[in-house]
Design an enzyme around this catalytic site. Structure first.
Site, PDB file in Angstrom:
ATOM      1  CG  ASP A  95     -63.117  41.500  55.252  1.00 18.88           C
ATOM      2  OD1 ASP A  95     -62.944  41.755  56.460  1.00 18.88           O
ATOM      3  OD2 ASP A  95     -62.523  42.107  54.339  1.00 18.88           O
ATOM      4  CD  GLU A 160     -58.243  44.619  57.422  1.00 22.37           C
ATOM      5  OE1 GLU A 160     -57.188  45.177  57.695  1.00 22.37           O
ATOM      6  OE2 GLU A 160     -58.279  43.563  56.747  1.00 22.37           O
ATOM      7  CG  HIS A 438     -53.224  38.711  53.087  1.00 26.41           C
ATOM      8  ND1 HIS A 438     -53.193  39.980  52.595  1.00 26.41           N
ATOM      9  CD2 HIS A 438     -54.004  38.794  54.195  1.00 26.41           C
ATOM     10  CE1 HIS A 438     -53.908  40.790  53.357  1.00 26.41           C
ATOM     11  NE2 HIS A 438     -54.398  40.084  54.348  1.00 26.41           N
TER      12      HIS A 438
HETATM   13  C1  LIG Z   1     -51.036  42.141  59.228  1.00 28.72           C
HETATM   14  C2  LIG Z   1     -52.199  43.016  58.769  1.00 28.72           C
HETATM   15  C3  LIG Z   1     -52.210  44.285  59.589  1.00 28.72           C
HETATM   16  C4  LIG Z   1     -53.482  42.247  58.891  1.00 28.72           C
HETATM   17  C5  LIG Z   1     -54.686  42.948  58.285  1.00 28.72           C
HETATM   18  N1  LIG Z   1     -55.877  42.201  58.481  1.00 28.72           N
HETATM   19  C6  LIG Z   1     -54.534  43.078  56.802  1.00 28.72           C
HETATM   20  O1  LIG Z   1     -54.303  42.115  56.105  1.00 28.72           O
HETATM   21  N2  LIG Z   1     -54.734  44.281  56.290  1.00 28.72           N
HETATM   22  C7  LIG Z   1     -54.688  44.555  54.898  1.00 28.72           C
HETATM   23  C8  LIG Z   1     -53.297  44.702  54.399  1.00 28.72           C
HETATM   24  O2  LIG Z   1     -53.127  44.561  53.175  1.00 28.72           O
HETATM   25  O3  LIG Z   1     -52.350  44.967  55.159  1.00 28.72           O
END
Ligand SMILES: CC(C)C[C@H](N)C(=O)NCC(=O)O
Length: 471
Positions: A95, A160, A438
């Site tokens: 996702d 996730e 993100h």
């Molecule tokens: C760098 C993070 C550990 C990557 C992970 N997929 C993520 O985005 N987790 C959610 C978060 O908000 O940290």
């Protein structure tokens, strides 16, 4: 020596293009059909490779308005069942976070685009390419007609990014079945700190809050009613401003007191890590950071808590000059937490604090605080043979020693894996330090994708050499 020839490069890039094209945004309920399609695509791929595959139903998600929505199924797969070999379980997610061209992307986020050796697209680094790299690693052994040196299991989920809903229960339910023969868990859902490969031994947890302030029964004209009503937005901004000071000090009582002190050994480790602060500033486009020395900066990135304010639902945010008093506004903020903080305690501390601050305003509006994610931090022992094997594999593929690092982000399920299955976990990232997770223009470099796949091929071999007594 593992050369490019063991990988079908055309197929490797096409698969990433196909996966990125699926808008598997778990935070947008409208995109749920895409997420289901994504999970089926993963299952089909693993099935075509000859794995024993299941799409595990993990039930429904309750939405804030009380409605329910089917959660994306979790894909489990198994390659090899030789009791004389170790069994590794690879966890990843497919996702993604939301992405729109108009957010400032230079290219369509769902059309993988290569520019100067970088593959741009939402989810390219977080976490589609790393999941594919593990799949390609298994395919490489198959292409060479070599037995896998270890049995390989996969657990691939689709929630996730929003807290891994439903996965805890699935792991508990399958603890004595799917997970019983697993020796080690490997996660590649994070990134390097610099151009040097890294092994990750800790992640921060995340407590995510909604703070809703509700006032008049509908939005009001600010000229006609402004000055007569106590505005929900003013209340909300007022209480948000009491969470953290401008110098980064968390103001919620009890939070800072719960943090385990930084040990001399940790201080020394951080001191020894090569980290270019100017490069970091350039990467994110700022000329000043919260801390001016490396150890403080790394410590606040990885092992101290922080508060981030993400947005306000109900607030006017379009271009233009709408003169409205919003009737109801909901702030979204999160607290990255670290050992020895506890999400249940954080929930109480934040809720009590915000209500006490709000009460002092003597506002007639109503405040509601809810914690929607409560993911715990995770920490591993870097002396475990899994890490030794990781160092050897990295040396073999990259001809250098890795950084041993922590991660400021959260992998919600890591702690559950550790607590429920009792198995040791390693995080072996292949994402670059500047992948923009993100954010706009997320990317995965060709180099990291391909060399990362080679690392996974080598790592499976190194894990097979671990002596049986080490769990
Ligand atoms: C760098 C993070 C550990 C990557 C992970 N997929 C993520 O985005 N987790 C959610 C978060 O908000 O940290």
């Amino acid at each position: 020596k593992i050369t490019d020839n063991v990988l079908d490069l055309g197929c490797v890039f096409q698969m990433l293009r196909d996966w990125v094209a699926i808008e598997s945004d778990s935070s947008n309920v409208q995109k749920r059909p895409e997420l289901h399609r994504m999970m089926e695509t993963v299952a089909q791929k693993l099935q075509l490779m000859g794995g024993t595959v299941q799409l595990v139903d993990i039930g429904e998600q309750e939405l804030p308005d009380g409605q329910t929505l089917e959660l994306p199924k979790v894909v489990t797969a198994q390659f090899g069942n030789d009791s004389s070999k170790h069994t590794v379980c690879i966890y990843g997610h497919v996702d993604v976070q939301p992405a729109k061209l108009e957010d400032g992307w230079a290219t369509d986020p769902y059309n993988l685009t290569e520019i100067n050796g970088n593959l741009y697209g939402r989810g390219a680094s977080d976490n589609k390419a790393p999941v594919l790299a593990w799949i390609h690693a298994v395919e490489a052994y198959q292409a060479l007609s070599m037995d896998l040196p270890v049995n390989v299991k996969f657990v691939i989920e689709g929630m996730e990014e929003t807290g891994s809903n439903g996965l805890d229960a699935m792991i508990m339910a399958q603890r004595d079945t799917f997970f019983s023969e697993v020796d080690y868990i490997i996660i590649s859902d994070c990134g390097w700190l610099s151009r040097r490969p890294a092994l990750t031994y800790g992640t921060r947890g995340n407590c995510y809050f909604f703070a809703e302030v509700e006032g008049p029964k509908q939005d009001l004209h600010s000229g006609v009613y402004g000055g007569t009503v106590i505005e929900p937005m003013t209340d909300l901004i007022g209480i948000l401003d009491t969470l953290i000071s401008p110098s980064g000090k968390i103001l919620i009582p009890g939070i800072r007191e719960a943090v385990a002190p930084l040990s001399d050994e940790e201080w020394k480790m951080y001191q020894d890590i090569q980290f270019d602060m100017d490069n970091y500033k350039n990467k994110i486009g700022v000329n000043q950071l919260m801390y001016s020395n490396k150890v403080d900066l790394l410590a606040h990135m990885w092992r101290y808590p922080t508060v981030s304010i993400h947005g306000i639902e109900g607030a006017f945010s379009d271009p233009g000059t709408k003169t409205v008093i919003p009737a109801k506004v909901t702030a979204k903020f999160s607290i990255r937490q670290v050992p020895d903080m506890d999400p249940a305690m954080v929930k109480k501390q934040v809720t009590d604090y915000l209500h006490s601050v709000f009460a002092k305003r003597k506002s007639p509006n109503k405040l509601k605080v809810t914690m929607v994610i409560g993911a715990k931090p995770w920490l591993a022992d870097t002396h475990h043979p899994l890490y030794e094997a990781g160092k050897v594999a990295i040396k073999r593929v990259f001809n250098m020693d890795p950084d041993l690092i922590r991660e400021g982000g959260t992998i919600p399920i890591a702690r559950t894996f550790q607590d429920v299955t009792g198995k040791s976990i390693i995080m072996m990232p292949i994402g670059g330090f500047d992948d923009g997770l993100h954010s706009q223009n997320e990317k995965m470099s060709r180099y990291n994708y391909i060399e990362g796949t080679k690392l996974f091929i080598a790592y499976l071999n190194e894990v097979s050499q671990i002596k049986r007594t080490s769990v």
